[in-house]
Scaffold this motif. Structure first.
Motif, PDB file in Angstrom:
ATOM      1  N   ARG A  13     -35.351 -29.530  49.725  1.00 45.43           N
ATOM      2  CA  ARG A  13     -34.998 -29.669  51.144  1.00 45.43           C
ATOM      3  C   ARG A  13     -35.971 -30.614  51.848  1.00 45.43           C
ATOM      4  NH1 ARG A  13     -34.927 -24.377  54.568  1.00 45.43           N
ATOM      5  NH2 ARG A  13     -33.015 -24.125  53.388  1.00 45.43           N
ATOM      6  N   VAL A  14     -35.396 -31.532  52.615  1.00 46.07           N
ATOM      7  CA  VAL A  14     -36.190 -32.444  53.434  1.00 46.07           C
ATOM      8  C   VAL A  14     -35.744 -32.279  54.875  1.00 46.07           C
ATOM      9  CG1 VAL A  14     -36.755 -34.853  53.908  1.00 46.07           C
ATOM     10  CG2 VAL A  14     -36.397 -34.117  51.565  1.00 46.07           C
ATOM     11  N   THR A  15     -36.711 -32.099  55.765  1.00 49.21           N
ATOM     12  CA  THR A  15     -36.400 -31.981  57.182  1.00 49.21           C
ATOM     13  C   THR A  15     -37.032 -33.141  57.936  1.00 49.21           C
ATOM     14  OG1 THR A  15     -36.349 -29.563  57.024  1.00 49.21           O
ATOM     15  CG2 THR A  15     -36.585 -30.503  59.231  1.00 49.21           C
ATOM     16  N   VAL A  16     -36.215 -33.798  58.730  1.00 50.73           N
ATOM     17  CA  VAL A  16     -36.700 -34.870  59.600  1.00 50.73           C
ATOM     18  C   VAL A  16     -36.661 -34.335  61.025  1.00 50.73           C
ATOM     19  CG1 VAL A  16     -36.341 -37.212  60.449  1.00 50.73           C
ATOM     20  CG2 VAL A  16     -35.823 -36.662  58.056  1.00 50.73           C
ATOM     21  N   ALA A  17     -37.830 -34.114  61.591  1.00 53.18           N
ATOM     22  CA  ALA A  17     -37.921 -33.654  62.979  1.00 53.18           C
ATOM     23  C   ALA A  17     -38.038 -34.882  63.868  1.00 53.18           C
ATOM     24  CB  ALA A  17     -39.121 -32.740  63.152  1.00 53.18           C
TER      25      ALA A  17
END
Length: 106
Positions: A13-17
């Motif tokens: 999982r990759v999260t871009v905030a």
């Protein structure tokens, strides 16, 4: 205010905030980040819009293209944290039906 992006990785999982405004002047930066994550083979990409106060049609275009690109690579792509004007534009355009992810469990 411009756009600031912060990427975190946890397993697949990759999260871009994102923080600020996603508009004609800043959408290329978001597009580039999302394209590179999809091309790197990440299987789950989440864009956190909690700190985004504005998103115009160029920003929506980036999100839709990233969604389609991820799906073509058998990856999941979703948006979370949209509220206020950003949530309203996603709902008004109908993009909420496939961009907004399910709320986290727990």
């Amino acid at each position: 205010m411009g756009l600031a992006l912060h990427t975190t990785r946890q397993d697949d999982r990759v999260t871009v905030a994102a923080r600020g405004s996603i508009d004609l002047h800043s959408s290329d930066e978001l597009r580039g980040r999302l394209e590179s994550l999809v091309e790197a083979g990440h299987q789950e990409i989440i864009v956190d819009l909690t700190a985004v106060d504005f998103c115009d049609s160029s920003g929506l275009n980036v999100l839709v293209r990233a969604y389609k690109h991820a799906r073509a690579k058998n990856a999941s792509f979703s948006v979370t944290g949209a509220y206020g004007r950003v949530e309203n534009v996603l709902r008004t355009t109908g993009l909420d039906r496939f961009l907004i992810g399910a709320p986290p469990e727990g």
